[in-house]
Design an enzyme around this catalytic site. Sequence first.
Site, PDB file in Angstrom:
ATOM      1  N   ASN A  52      39.723  31.496  38.741  1.00 57.37           N
ATOM      2  CA  ASN A  52      39.366  30.129  38.327  1.00 57.37           C
ATOM      3  C   ASN A  52      40.428  29.486  37.433  1.00 57.37           C
ATOM      4  O   ASN A  52      40.592  28.271  37.462  1.00 57.37           O
ATOM      5  CB  ASN A  52      37.986  30.109  37.659  1.00 57.37           C
ATOM      6  CG  ASN A  52      37.958  30.836  36.355  1.00 57.37           C
ATOM      7  OD1 ASN A  52      38.630  31.859  36.198  1.00 57.37           O
ATOM      8  ND2 ASN A  52      37.209  30.346  35.408  1.00 57.37           N
ATOM      9  N   ASP A  94      43.102  38.093  41.250  1.00 57.32           N
ATOM     10  CA  ASP A  94      42.161  37.839  42.336  1.00 57.32           C
ATOM     11  C   ASP A  94      42.924  37.545  43.626  1.00 57.32           C
ATOM     12  O   ASP A  94      43.954  36.863  43.619  1.00 57.32           O
ATOM     13  CB  ASP A  94      41.256  36.658  41.984  1.00 57.32           C
ATOM     14  CG  ASP A  94      40.081  36.552  42.936  1.00 57.32           C
ATOM     15  OD1 ASP A  94      38.983  36.997  42.553  1.00 57.32           O
ATOM     16  OD2 ASP A  94      40.265  36.039  44.060  1.00 57.32           O
ATOM     17  N   GLY A 109      36.059  38.144  34.276  1.00 59.71           N
ATOM     18  CA  GLY A 109      35.354  37.866  35.521  1.00 59.71           C
ATOM     19  C   GLY A 109      33.865  37.811  35.283  1.00 59.71           C
ATOM     20  O   GLY A 109      33.415  37.508  34.169  1.00 59.71           O
ATOM     21  N   GLU A 117      35.841  39.751  29.286  1.00 63.91           N
ATOM     22  CA  GLU A 117      35.530  38.327  29.085  1.00 63.91           C
ATOM     23  C   GLU A 117      34.701  37.914  30.287  1.00 63.91           C
ATOM     24  O   GLU A 117      35.223  37.832  31.399  1.00 63.91           O
ATOM     25  CB  GLU A 117      36.826  37.511  29.013  1.00 63.91           C
ATOM     26  CG  GLU A 117      37.847  38.003  27.994  1.00 63.91           C
ATOM     27  CD  GLU A 117      37.401  37.782  26.569  1.00 63.91           C
ATOM     28  OE1 GLU A 117      36.531  36.938  26.339  1.00 63.91           O
ATOM     29  OE2 GLU A 117      37.924  38.482  25.685  1.00 63.91           O
TER      30      GLU A 117
HETATM   31  P1  NAD Z   1      34.458  38.676  39.791  1.00 63.97           P
HETATM   32  O1  NAD Z   1      33.937  39.588  38.746  1.00 63.97           O
HETATM   33  O2  NAD Z   1      33.869  38.738  41.138  1.00 63.97           O
HETATM   34  O3  NAD Z   1      36.040  38.893  40.006  1.00 63.97           O
HETATM   35  C1  NAD Z   1      36.961  38.891  38.939  1.00 63.97           C
HETATM   36  C2  NAD Z   1      38.080  39.891  39.225  1.00 63.97           C
HETATM   37  O4  NAD Z   1      37.510  41.185  39.308  1.00 63.97           O
HETATM   38  C3  NAD Z   1      38.791  39.649  40.548  1.00 63.97           C
HETATM   39  O5  NAD Z   1      40.160  39.981  40.409  1.00 63.97           O
HETATM   40  C4  NAD Z   1      38.111  40.631  41.486  1.00 63.97           C
HETATM   41  O6  NAD Z   1      38.908  41.008  42.572  1.00 63.97           O
HETATM   42  C5  NAD Z   1      37.868  41.788  40.546  1.00 63.97           C
HETATM   43  N1  NAD Z   1      36.776  42.683  40.955  1.00 63.97           N
HETATM   44  C6  NAD Z   1      35.689  42.393  41.708  1.00 63.97           C
HETATM   45  N2  NAD Z   1      34.926  43.495  41.846  1.00 63.97           N
HETATM   46  C7  NAD Z   1      35.535  44.483  41.165  1.00 63.97           C
HETATM   47  C8  NAD Z   1      35.226  45.854  40.921  1.00 63.97           C
HETATM   48  N3  NAD Z   1      34.130  46.429  41.407  1.00 63.97           N
HETATM   49  N4  NAD Z   1      36.076  46.575  40.161  1.00 63.97           N
HETATM   50  C9  NAD Z   1      37.184  46.000  39.638  1.00 63.97           C
HETATM   51  N5  NAD Z   1      37.521  44.720  39.845  1.00 63.97           N
HETATM   52  C10 NAD Z   1      36.710  43.971  40.590  1.00 63.97           C
HETATM   53  O7  NAD Z   1      34.394  37.241  39.165  1.00 63.97           O
HETATM   54  P2  NAD Z   1      34.484  35.863  39.917  1.00 63.97           P
HETATM   55  O8  NAD Z   1      33.132  35.512  40.379  1.00 63.97           O
HETATM   56  O9  NAD Z   1      35.565  35.854  40.902  1.00 63.97           O
HETATM   57  O10 NAD Z   1      34.915  34.945  38.678  1.00 63.97           O
HETATM   58  C11 NAD Z   1      34.074  34.059  38.080  1.00 63.97           C
HETATM   59  C12 NAD Z   1      33.359  34.695  36.906  1.00 63.97           C
HETATM   60  O11 NAD Z   1      34.305  34.975  35.900  1.00 63.97           O
HETATM   61  C13 NAD Z   1      32.341  33.750  36.280  1.00 63.97           C
HETATM   62  O12 NAD Z   1      31.195  34.473  35.948  1.00 63.97           O
HETATM   63  C14 NAD Z   1      33.048  33.278  35.014  1.00 63.97           C
HETATM   64  O13 NAD Z   1      32.169  32.850  33.996  1.00 63.97           O
HETATM   65  C15 NAD Z   1      33.836  34.487  34.648  1.00 63.97           C
HETATM   66  N6  NAD Z   1      34.982  34.127  33.804  1.00 63.97           N
HETATM   67  C16 NAD Z   1      34.934  34.437  32.487  1.00 63.97           C
HETATM   68  C17 NAD Z   1      35.977  34.064  31.657  1.00 63.97           C
HETATM   69  C18 NAD Z   1      35.942  34.363  30.177  1.00 63.97           C
HETATM   70  O14 NAD Z   1      36.973  34.224  29.521  1.00 63.97           O
HETATM   71  N7  NAD Z   1      34.810  34.752  29.605  1.00 63.97           N
HETATM   72  C19 NAD Z   1      37.083  33.393  32.179  1.00 63.97           C
HETATM   73  C20 NAD Z   1      37.097  33.113  33.536  1.00 63.97           C
HETATM   74  C21 NAD Z   1      36.048  33.489  34.340  1.00 63.97           C
END
Ligand code: NAD
Length: 526
Positions: free
Chosen positions: A162, A187, A236, A258
């Site tokens: 994002n 990602d 994430g 985060e």
């Molecule tokens: P996600 O958790 O699906 O993916 C994030 C990253 O984790 C990606 O690189 C993905 O490939 C990886 N990933 C997915 N499954 C994994 C696993 N089992 N093991 C290791 N890595 C894995 O998140 P998303 O839906 O793509 O992103 C959006 C989310 O991220 C929202 O909930 C948002 O609020 C959060 N976010 C939080 C912050 C923060 O600073 N708090 C910042 C940005 C996004």
Amino acid sequence: MTSATSTTLGFDDDLVRGLTAQLRATSGETFEEQSPLTGRPLATVPRSSADDIGAAVTTAREFQPRWAAVPVAERADCLLRLHDLLLDNQDAILDLICAESGKARMDAYMELVHLVLTARYYGRRAARLLRTSRAAGIVPGLTRVDVNRVPKGVVGLITPWNYPLTMALCDGIAALVAGNTVVHKPDSQTVLTALMGIALLRAAGVPENAWQVVAAPGREVGPQLVAGCDMIAFTGSTATGRQLATATAGRLTSISAELGGKNPLLVLADADLEAAAEGAARACFDNAGQLCVHIERIYVDARVYDEFRERLVSAVTGLVLAPGLGWDCQVGTLISPAQLAKVQDHVSDARTKGATVLCGGHPRPDLAPWCYEPTVLEGVTPAMRCHLDETFGPVVSLYRFDGEDEAVELANQGTQGLNASIWTTDHAHGRRIARRLRAGTVNINEGYAAALASIDAPMGGMGTSGMGRRQGAEGLLRFTEPQTVATQRLVPLTPFGPIGSATGGAEGFVRLLNRGLRVLRAVGRA
Ligand code: NAD
């Protein structure tokens, strides 16, 4: 660096080859990236194998002592050079971010600025924050205590789509300047933007082995990074954060996470309603609502509810929804069919169960394939999915409250606690309410940007919104282990031997120590 995209959004082949050459990827397999602006293929990206990931971790481990031996001032200079390179190459970077993520150019610029601020902050502050500090010794004058900041070692960095530039780099550069090496998995939807950031990092003087990057699905890379690294730095979803926390717990690997939010905004009766409505519209729909700290719940004092609702709807319907590369776009598109499906699911579930759509509520495939209108809902109840589940899209629910206690209770619902916003002309009152909110950041008369851009302060979530903080001293020191080195001089810390003889044996020593402890308490020593 030249502009990354042509007007048709097709990438220059040489640019893609140059960027992806930085990946550790020898499998021969590839995957396609699509542009959310067109829905058409954007680039072909080499895919890393399990062997590539293992090799990256091994290299990072071997190289880490050499990187840690580089004086911190030199490591910090790399960040200051990165700062300049980001500003110098911003047109190309913004084109790439927009084409790859579909966000508005101003949102892309703001994330570049966040990374620039972070690079300058740690570039200037790291040496002081990482300096060995002195602590009080047990015997004043005779026990000297130093506290060193030792790098964790190898940090496995997992980042989301994002904010594909700053989320890819802002934590990693803190890890790097603290003397760690990094193995990074961005990602898969936004690998090129991360690679452009890493290209600039290398141009700024960071050796290849200090920051390696792999591309493969998270569920494949995650376990290898958990097994091979000393720390995981993850940004994430809360669901993935939980899985990683479980895996790291089994190995006692450090983790900072985060995670997601369902962030509330409070409008008090004394707020400047015009400013609050305009600020809320930005806080809900910046980055098309795909922002962890954006607002998804608005609570308004019942006395000003109707007026605020009118002003908010007017501000939201005035937003320019125009996905593309130009500056005229205020709200871009969602990144993927999956994001669109989640948003549509939340809105149709709310509609079916009786919520009212005050504005928006429709996809806009005429603008971009996964585009969705900024949407304001009213009459949302706990039975609806968008009530406390993060939508992570351009959808906000409007509620009224009676009195401060109810406002606080409503804002604190749910398990997440990332960000909150309060609008009031009485700033001191706003700060008192802030202390009652379970949120890692609280912005007064701003939605999220004031805290996010204040890099000197920690940023992160309470509850299920995260573990640890980025930014500020915490954001750097989390990548270190404090090591206490105590040097005892002249007299040993034992009642036996010369000390025992001087104090009249063990009992004499105990009497003397008891007296000493009472004196220290009386003189107020810690
Ligand atoms: P996600 O958790 O699906 O993916 C994030 C990253 O984790 C990606 O690189 C993905 O490939 C990886 N990933 C997915 N499954 C994994 C696993 N089992 N093991 C290791 N890595 C894995 O998140 P998303 O839906 O793509 O992103 C959006 C989310 O991220 C929202 O909930 C948002 O609020 C959060 N976010 C939080 C912050 C923060 O600073 N708090 C910042 C940005 C996004």
